[in-house]
Design an enzyme around this catalytic site. Structure first.
Site, PDB file in Angstrom:
ATOM      1  N   LYS A  77       0.818  -1.205   0.000  1.00 19.74           N
ATOM      2  CA  LYS A  77       0.000   0.000   0.000  1.00 19.74           C
ATOM      3  C   LYS A  77       0.858   1.264   0.000  1.00 19.74           C
ATOM      4  O   LYS A  77       2.078   1.218   0.096  1.00 19.74           O
ATOM      5  CB  LYS A  77      -0.946  -0.013   1.192  1.00 19.74           C
ATOM      6  CG  LYS A  77      -1.891  -1.202   1.214  1.00 19.74           C
ATOM      7  CD  LYS A  77      -2.760  -1.286  -0.033  1.00 19.74           C
ATOM      8  CE  LYS A  77      -3.804  -0.185  -0.090  1.00 19.74           C
ATOM      9  NZ  LYS A  77      -4.701  -0.310  -1.258  1.00 19.74           N
ATOM     10  N   HIS A  95      -0.927   4.603  -6.470  1.00 17.45           N
ATOM     11  CA  HIS A  95      -2.199   5.284  -6.735  1.00 17.45           C
ATOM     12  C   HIS A  95      -1.995   6.764  -7.077  1.00 17.45           C
ATOM     13  O   HIS A  95      -2.622   7.644  -6.499  1.00 17.45           O
ATOM     14  CB  HIS A  95      -3.138   5.145  -5.535  1.00 17.45           C
ATOM     15  CG  HIS A  95      -3.425   3.718  -5.167  1.00 17.45           C
ATOM     16  ND1 HIS A  95      -4.093   2.856  -6.003  1.00 17.45           N
ATOM     17  CD2 HIS A  95      -3.105   3.010  -4.057  1.00 17.45           C
ATOM     18  CE1 HIS A  95      -4.182   1.663  -5.419  1.00 17.45           C
ATOM     19  NE2 HIS A  95      -3.592   1.722  -4.252  1.00 17.45           N
TER      20      HIS A  95
END
EC number: 1.5.1.7
Length: 375
Positions: A77, A95
């Site tokens: 992450k 992201h």
């Protein structure tokens, strides 16, 4: 060619129990010649000792910023929201390539520190297919939570789903979902109809697999993919006439929404639970524009205001595979392993050179002030 030292960082996101490396894949890398450092972790599904037993070196949790610059930092992450420049090569999901909110703040840290990003979402083989993805387990977990929410809302008559924790094994999750589905079906006097968008992809296959294992038949599962959406234009009445909607498609280009606030006012609406597995709430092309926040395992649903009809909730958890951290980690890391074994040749290996070229393309789009660290 020398073998770079791989440094597995501890994940910091709450309830993120997955790992980019497992004891099995770490051993394979060590056997191939790679030195592997593993940060200690209290979150990871695998015990620290599981890694030390196979010859990996344990290092302190959170020690990656002080590691030598030539170490490759491997994680899953996003990094914690800091501003210091990044000097390492990072392998992770960042992201920040699709104009997500704050993308430039995230990406600019790499060039400012002389670092590099290999984004796991964009590691592709020569045919353009992703080398590893969590899609199957994301769909599996998302469908499981959607069924649990549907059954609980029938029981209470209002939006809600109790907090959930990761399951040690898939069989335990399936058992709980089957029990809830049976209770919900008894309350409703029928089985729910579940609509899966993107049923032919990894994520969609996972969702359908869970729904069948939980006890739904083929006639209770509406499976759509590109052919169905090519023939019709959203919003789709077939979605709001289903009890559960599991979205397994991420779109990078704008199209008519799958469901809209206007379509929710239809008198034929049965829809009471949406699980947006793709979960790109800040993406301007989100095809489910009825909610705006992510949810969590501790607070899994957000209510959607509607004029009439049953209560409606959205599940929008961005780390769904962590509901099954052991199986998800093993599957993902095993798929990623052949590419990781090519890291010593990363400047020429197509998977890594392609990812580096994409990184450079995205960095070129950064505003100059971000590169200077002045904004």
């Amino acid at each position: 060619m020398s073998f770079p030292i791989l440094h597995l960082r501890a994940e910091t996101k709450p309830l993120e129990h997955r790992s980019a490396l497992t004891p099995t894949t770490a051993k394979a890398l060590i056997d191939a010649g790679y030195p592997v450092n593993i940060e200690r972790s209290t979150l990871r599904i695998f015990d620290d000792e599981d890694f030390s037993k196979i010859g990996a070196k344990l290092v302190p949790e959170g020690s990656w910023p002080e590691a030598p610059a030539d170490h490759i930092i491997v994680g899953l992450k996003e990094l914690p929201e800091e501003t210091f420049p990044l000097k390492h090569t990072h392998v992770q999901f960042a992201h920040c390539y699709k104009n997500q909110g704050g993308w430039d703040d995230v990406l600019s840290r790499f060039p400012r520190g002389g670092g590099n990003l290999y984004d796991l979402e964009f590691l592709q083989d020569e045919s353009g297919r992703r080398v590893a993805a969590f899609g199957f387990h994301a769909g599996f977990a998302g469908a499981a939570l959607a069924v649990l929410a549907w059954a609980q809302q029938l029981e209470t008559g209002k939006v809600g789903l109790h907090s959930v924790k990761p399951f040690d094994h898939e069989s335990l999750l399936v058992k709980e979902v089957k029990k809830s589905l049976e209770a919900g079906a008894a309350k409703a006097g029928r089985q729910p109809r579940a609509f899966v968008m993107g049923a032919l992809g990894r994520c969609g296959r996972g969702a359908v697999d869970l729904l069948k294992k939980a006890g739904l038949s083929d006639k209770d599962i509406v499976q759509w993919d590109i052919n169905e959406t090519r023939e019709k234009t959203g919003p789709y009445p077939e979605i709001i006439e289903s009890d559960i909607f599991v979205n397994c498609i991420y779109l990078s280009d704008p199209i008519p929404p799958f469901v809209s606030r206007e379509s929710l006012n239809s008198p034929s609406r049965k829809l009471s639970v949406v699980c947006d597995v793709s979960c790109d709430t800040t993406n301007p092309h989100n095809p489910i524009p009825i909610y705006s926040i992510n949810t969590t395992f501790s607070d899994p649903v957000v209510a959607v205001d509607t004029a009439a009809g049953p209560p409606l909730s959205v599940i929008s958890i961005d780390h769904l595979p962590s509901l099954l951290p052991r199986e998800a980690s093993e599957a993902f890391s095993s798929a990623l392993l052949p590419s990781l074994q090519q890291l010593k040749d990363r400047h020429t290996a197509p998977v890594w050179s392609g990812a580096h070229n994409l990184f450079k393309e995205k960095v070129a789009l950064l505003p100059k002030e971000k590169l200077n660290g002045s904004a």
